[in-house]
Scaffold this motif. Structure first.
Motif, PDB file in Angstrom:
ATOM      1  N   PRO A  81       7.485   2.068   2.918  1.00  0.00           N
ATOM      2  CA  PRO A  81       6.530   3.125   3.261  1.00  0.00           C
ATOM      3  C   PRO A  81       5.871   3.731   2.023  1.00  0.00           C
ATOM      4  O   PRO A  81       6.337   3.562   0.901  1.00  0.00           O
ATOM      5  CB  PRO A  81       7.397   4.157   3.988  1.00  0.00           C
ATOM      6  N   TRP A 125      -0.364  12.381   4.346  1.00  0.00           N
ATOM      7  CA  TRP A 125      -0.475  11.039   4.921  1.00  0.00           C
ATOM      8  C   TRP A 125       0.828  10.300   4.673  1.00  0.00           C
ATOM      9  O   TRP A 125       1.241  10.149   3.516  1.00  0.00           O
ATOM     10  CB  TRP A 125      -1.649  10.310   4.280  1.00  0.00           C
ATOM     11  N   THR A 126       1.471   9.856   5.744  1.00  0.00           N
ATOM     12  CA  THR A 126       2.693   9.067   5.631  1.00  0.00           C
ATOM     13  C   THR A 126       2.440   7.706   6.263  1.00  0.00           C
ATOM     14  O   THR A 126       2.262   7.607   7.484  1.00  0.00           O
ATOM     15  CB  THR A 126       3.873   9.756   6.339  1.00  0.00           C
ATOM     16  N   LEU A 127       2.401   6.705   5.433  1.00  0.00           N
ATOM     17  CA  LEU A 127       2.205   5.339   5.905  1.00  0.00           C
ATOM     18  C   LEU A 127       3.603   4.754   6.128  1.00  0.00           C
ATOM     19  O   LEU A 127       4.218   4.195   5.230  1.00  0.00           O
ATOM     20  CB  LEU A 127       1.414   4.538   4.869  1.00  0.00           C
ATOM     21  N   HIS A 128       4.101   4.932   7.331  1.00  0.00           N
ATOM     22  CA  HIS A 128       5.465   4.503   7.644  1.00  0.00           C
ATOM     23  C   HIS A 128       5.621   2.998   7.499  1.00  0.00           C
ATOM     24  O   HIS A 128       6.641   2.523   6.974  1.00  0.00           O
ATOM     25  CB  HIS A 128       5.833   4.918   9.067  1.00  0.00           C
ATOM     26  N   PRO A 164       3.108  -0.123   6.327  1.00  0.00           N
ATOM     27  CA  PRO A 164       1.833  -0.750   5.949  1.00  0.00           C
ATOM     28  C   PRO A 164       1.630  -2.105   6.628  1.00  0.00           C
ATOM     29  O   PRO A 164       0.502  -2.496   6.924  1.00  0.00           O
ATOM     30  CB  PRO A 164       1.959  -0.926   4.433  1.00  0.00           C
ATOM     31  N   TYR A 193       0.725  -1.904  12.200  1.00  0.00           N
ATOM     32  CA  TYR A 193       0.589  -0.859  11.184  1.00  0.00           C
ATOM     33  C   TYR A 193       0.934   0.467  11.843  1.00  0.00           C
ATOM     34  O   TYR A 193       0.563   0.712  13.000  1.00  0.00           O
ATOM     35  CB  TYR A 193      -0.857  -0.897  10.699  1.00  0.00           C
ATOM     36  N   GLU A 243       1.019   4.764  10.916  1.00  0.00           N
ATOM     37  CA  GLU A 243       0.830   5.881   9.995  1.00  0.00           C
ATOM     38  C   GLU A 243       0.940   7.202  10.754  1.00  0.00           C
ATOM     39  O   GLU A 243       0.783   7.258  11.972  1.00  0.00           O
ATOM     40  CB  GLU A 243      -0.516   5.796   9.272  1.00  0.00           C
ATOM     41  N   TRP A 269     -12.030   4.270   6.787  1.00  0.00           N
ATOM     42  CA  TRP A 269     -10.609   3.923   6.801  1.00  0.00           C
ATOM     43  C   TRP A 269     -10.468   2.491   7.291  1.00  0.00           C
ATOM     44  O   TRP A 269     -11.251   2.021   8.118  1.00  0.00           O
ATOM     45  CB  TRP A 269      -9.840   4.854   7.737  1.00  0.00           C
ATOM     46  N   ARG A 308      -7.459  -1.149   7.480  1.00  0.00           N
ATOM     47  CA  ARG A 308      -6.284  -1.906   7.025  1.00  0.00           C
ATOM     48  C   ARG A 308      -6.517  -3.382   7.328  1.00  0.00           C
ATOM     49  O   ARG A 308      -7.103  -3.766   8.357  1.00  0.00           O
ATOM     50  CB  ARG A 308      -5.007  -1.366   7.627  1.00  0.00           C
ATOM     51  N   VAL A 337      -4.919  -1.509   2.421  1.00  0.00           N
ATOM     52  CA  VAL A 337      -5.211  -0.280   3.159  1.00  0.00           C
ATOM     53  C   VAL A 337      -6.192   0.555   2.339  1.00  0.00           C
ATOM     54  O   VAL A 337      -6.047   0.644   1.111  1.00  0.00           O
ATOM     55  CB  VAL A 337      -3.920   0.543   3.413  1.00  0.00           C
TER      56      VAL A 337
END
Length: 267
Positions: free
Chosen positions: A87, A102-105, A107, A129, A131, A149, A151, A160
């Motif tokens: 992450p 922003w937490t990109l759990h 990618p 993906y 987030e 935005w 990905r 991303v």
């Protein structure tokens, strides 16, 4: 100013044939207003996208270790995402009025989702993906009015990007974050056809619309009475979300193929 707090999850999956699924879960607290919202956008390969919303009996996505699960009974959806990459978390904006976390759990994840499409059950498998965004600043007070935005995921890579700017001063106001396999990339240039990267780039070879139009019609209209509470600036927000086949080129001519979901939001 009324206290504002929005938590928003975004989860997606694109199968090898280009079938795309996008899920949303959100919780809003704004002054005396408190609500939860969930939606699923489903676009079968070669078919027309459809969308469903729910406002009651909602369960938030849950992350435990490398796994994310989301079960939403009103949407007839059950999904599992298994992370392939670690992450990432960033404070995208900090101001006295609030900010964006922003937490990109995940990618890049191996996703498996079951959805009742209304004409029978459907399983969607592919790369996905996950987030989570936390906003403590109202969207109509954000210091930008253009957001890009996207990905891109392949068997080998996750790319991303997040870029924002003001239309009246794009060069001075532009903020950009591009991550390739978790590492920040400097010097990227985002275009409608993909992205230029140092020594390579991302090129879209196929593209189709997932959702296009004003958010007051495509999303916010599902929440009774909400549109009338919003400032005029936010009621004019427009979204163009697309799914595209992509080719990621690297120095030396190496190419990685996969699928991208990307959007342009303006207000």
């Amino acid at each position: 100013m009324s206290h504002f707090h929005l938590t928003k999850w975004y989860l997606d999956c694109v199968s090898d044939d280009g079938t795309a699924l996008v899920g949303y879960w959100a919780r809003l607290g704004w002054g005396s207003l408190a609500l939860e919202y969930a939606a699923v956008l489903f676009a079968p390969a070669g078919g027309k996208p459809t969308q469903r919303h729910a406002l009651r009996s909602l369960t938030a996505p849950a992350v435990a270790g490398a796994e994310c699960r989301w079960h939403c009974t009103p949407l007839h959806l059950e999904g599992r995402w298994e992370a392939q990459d670690p992450p990432v978390a960033r404070d995208l904006l900090r101001t006295p009025a609030g900010g964006i976390r922003w937490t990109l759990h995940q990618p890049r994840a191996a996703a498996r989702i079951w959805l009742d499409t209304g004409s029978g059950g459907r399983e969607i498998r592919g790369l996905g993906y996950v987030e989570e965004l936390t906003l403590t600043i109202p969207p109509w007070h954000l210091p930008f009015d253009v957001l890009l935005w996207g990905r891109f995921l392949s068997a080998e890579h996750a790319l991303v990007w997040i870029q924002w700017e003001r239309r009246d001063a794009p060069d001075e106001s532009r903020q950009r974050l591009v991550l390739l396999d978790g590492g920040e990339v400097e010097g990227a240039v985002i275009t409608a056809e993909g992205m230029h990267l140092p020594g390579g780039g991302l090129r879209f070879t196929q593209s189709r619309a997932l959702r296009e139009g004003p958010l007051v019609r495509t999303v916010l209209g599902a929440v009774p009475g909400l549109t009338g509470l919003l400032p005029a600036r936010f009621r004019g927000i427009h979204e163009s979300k697309r799914v595209s086949r992509g080719e990621l080129w690297h120095p030396g001519g190496r190419c990685s193929s996969g699928w991208s979901i990307h959007e342009v939001v303006t207000w």
